[in-house]
Structures are given as C-alpha cells and as structure tokens.
Design a protein around this motif. Structure first.
Motif, short mmCIF file in Angstrom:
data_model
loop_
_atom_site.label_atom_id
_atom_site.label_comp_id
_atom_site.label_asym_id
_atom_site.label_seq_id
_atom_site.Cartn_x
_atom_site.Cartn_y
_atom_site.Cartn_z
N PHE A 50 -2.80 -11.48 -2.65
CA PHE A 50 -1.80 -10.86 -3.21
C PHE A 50 -1.65 -9.67 -2.34
CE2 PHE A 50 -3.34 -13.60 -6.42
CZ PHE A 50 -2.46 -14.26 -7.12
N ARG A 51 -0.39 -9.12 -2.34
CA ARG A 51 -0.02 -8.00 -1.26
C ARG A 51 1.00 -6.89 -2.12
NH1 ARG A 51 1.35 -8.67 4.93
NH2 ARG A 51 3.23 -9.63 3.76
N ARG A 52 0.76 -5.81 -2.15
CA ARG A 52 2.03 -5.16 -2.76
C ARG A 52 2.69 -4.20 -1.65
NH1 ARG A 52 2.17 -1.97 -7.66
NH2 ARG A 52 -0.15 -2.17 -8.00
N THR A 56 8.91 -1.23 -2.23
CA THR A 56 9.28 -1.58 -3.85
C THR A 56 8.04 -1.67 -4.80
OG1 THR A 56 8.55 -4.13 -3.59
CG2 THR A 56 10.68 -3.32 -2.70
N GLY A 57 7.05 -1.56 -4.24
CA GLY A 57 5.81 -1.57 -5.28
C GLY A 57 5.53 -2.79 -6.11
N LYS A 58 6.05 -3.93 -5.61
CA LYS A 58 6.02 -5.15 -6.11
C LYS A 58 5.03 -6.16 -5.31
CE LYS A 58 10.64 -5.36 -8.30
NZ LYS A 58 12.25 -6.01 -8.26
N PHE A 59 4.46 -7.15 -6.30
CA PHE A 59 3.46 -7.75 -5.42
C PHE A 59 4.16 -9.27 -5.21
CE2 PHE A 59 0.41 -5.28 -7.63
CZ PHE A 59 -0.90 -5.16 -6.70
N THR A 60 3.57 -9.75 -4.20
CA THR A 60 3.97 -11.14 -3.56
C THR A 60 2.63 -11.81 -3.29
OG1 THR A 60 4.12 -10.36 -1.20
CG2 THR A 60 5.90 -10.63 -2.65
#
Length: 238
Positions: A50-52, A56-60
């Motif tokens: 996972f990477r932030r 945006t501060g969101k994870f993918t």
C-alpha cells in the motif's frame, strides 16, 4: 504523452491494438494499481503493498513486479510470466470515460505504443461492419469491472485506516551476487493489529466484505520470496 479519444467505430475502424507484453509497449514497470476485489487473484503471483498519496493523503494498493523503477521481473522474452495481470495493467491502452448523461464510455490513448492505425500489427477493434471485435468486448468488460472495483475500494481503504491496520514497511533484499536492494515508502497490513482486533471490529469488517481482501493482502507477502528468486535469476542471466 497521452492523447485520449472516445473510441468510435467510424473514426477508429482500422485501429489495431498490440496485445503482446514487452518493454517497448509499456510493460517495463515496477508496479501497478490493484483493486481489493482483485486481491484473491493477484496474491497468487504478486506481493501487494500500500502507498499513501502525498497530495491527497489517501491510500492505494499496488501489485509489485520488481524492486526498482522500470524493473518488471514478470516480463520475459516470451511475454508476461504469470497467469494473469492486474486489470489496470491488462486494459492498457484503454480507459473509461463518462458521457454527458453519465454513461460509461471506452476511451483509448492514441499515443500509446500499443496502438496502430492500419497495417497488420495488432488486433482490430472493429470488424468491417463496424461491430466490436471479441477483443473490444473483453476490454469493455474489464473496464467496467475495474471501474466498479475502484468505486468500491474507497470503503476498504477507509476501514484500514479506521482500524489502524496499515504500518510502514521496509524490505532489505540481499541478492546472491552480494548486492542489496532496499524497498521503502510502502505500507503493509499490520498483522499483530489484525490479530488483536476486537470481535465487534472483526464483525464489522466481515459484514462490509473487507476481511477476505485483508487476508489476501497478508498472504501475498509470501510472494516476496518468489520475487527475490526472480531477481536472482535475472541477475544470473536466467
């Protein structure tokens, strides 16, 4: 460069797409996006991390193919050495767009090296009557699946953060030739935190359909040993 266009049976009647896998066609990548709905299939081949996003501060989530930029250890002279690709990689050079009425549309990147206008290299997207080829029908299905999985993924990543289930991850990769590679900047599932979650939290994750992809992401970490073996074989000329 990219040049996206709405796919059209008249304007693109002779358009062909090269479907083989090669570095020249854009497959020399270290990782690609993978959706939680794909984790069960992806974990059979790829480590999932996972990477932030710093903006945006969101994870993918990402399926890893190598340890450094431009390295794809699944890419060989014979093609892609795995039974399946994550959808985000498989659908290239196509992407999904939205019409004025909100309906989904198939777009294509005309600047992609996979695209050929005319000639014999590649598979046609339309037949002589302008009807979609089997390839285009499959692409449309894959794009729809990818879009649906992407829309559903936000709730999964929100649940991971809500329960504090992600932790920073660093991997030191010692190779047979004595060199070392470091993999940094990613997160993985915090297995200890997952093991100690309260029953009500586990019940919530189960009810929301998040437990299966969680366990698949944990299982995928075992694929790092396979990836290191591929790296050693590549370094040895295998």
């Amino acid at each position: 460069m990219t040049r996206h266009a709405l796919l059209d049976s008249l304007a693109h009647r002779d358009l062909r797409v090269r479907t083989r896998s090669s570095a020249a066609l854009g497959d020399a990548v270290m990782a690609c996006l993978v959706m939680p709905g794909e984790f069960r299939r992806a974990q059979a081949h790829y480590p999932i991390v996972f990477r932030r996003d710093l903006e945006t501060g969101k994870f993918t989530a990402l399926a890893l193919f190598g340890f450094e930029n431009g390295e794809n250890l699944f890419l060989t002279d014979a093609g892609w050495d795995a039974a399946s690709k994550p959808l985000a990689q498989a659908v290239q050079p196509f992407l999904i767009g939205q019409g004025a009425s909100g309906n989904a549309q198939v777009h294509v990147d005309l600047d992609s090296p996979r695209v050929a206008m005319g000639g014999d290299d590649g598979i046609r997207l339309f037949d002589e009557a302008g009807s979609p080829s089997p390839l285009l029908e499959q692409v449309s299905q894959d794009l729809g699946d990818l879009d649906e999985a992407y829309r559903a993924s936000g709730a999964f990543f929100a649940a991971l953060e809500r329960h504090g289930l992600l932790e920073p991850f660093t991997l030191e990769v010692p190779l047979d030739d004595g060199s070392r590679h470091s993999l940094v900047g990613f997160h993985t599932i915090d297995e200890e935190k997952l093991r100690t979650l309260a029953g009500d939290a586990l019940g919530e994750l189960q009810a929301e359909g998040h437990l299966l992809p969680l366990f698949m992401a944990v299982a995928s970490i075992g694929r790092f040993s396979d990836l290191i073996a591929r790296k050693n074989a590549r370094a040895a000329g295998g």
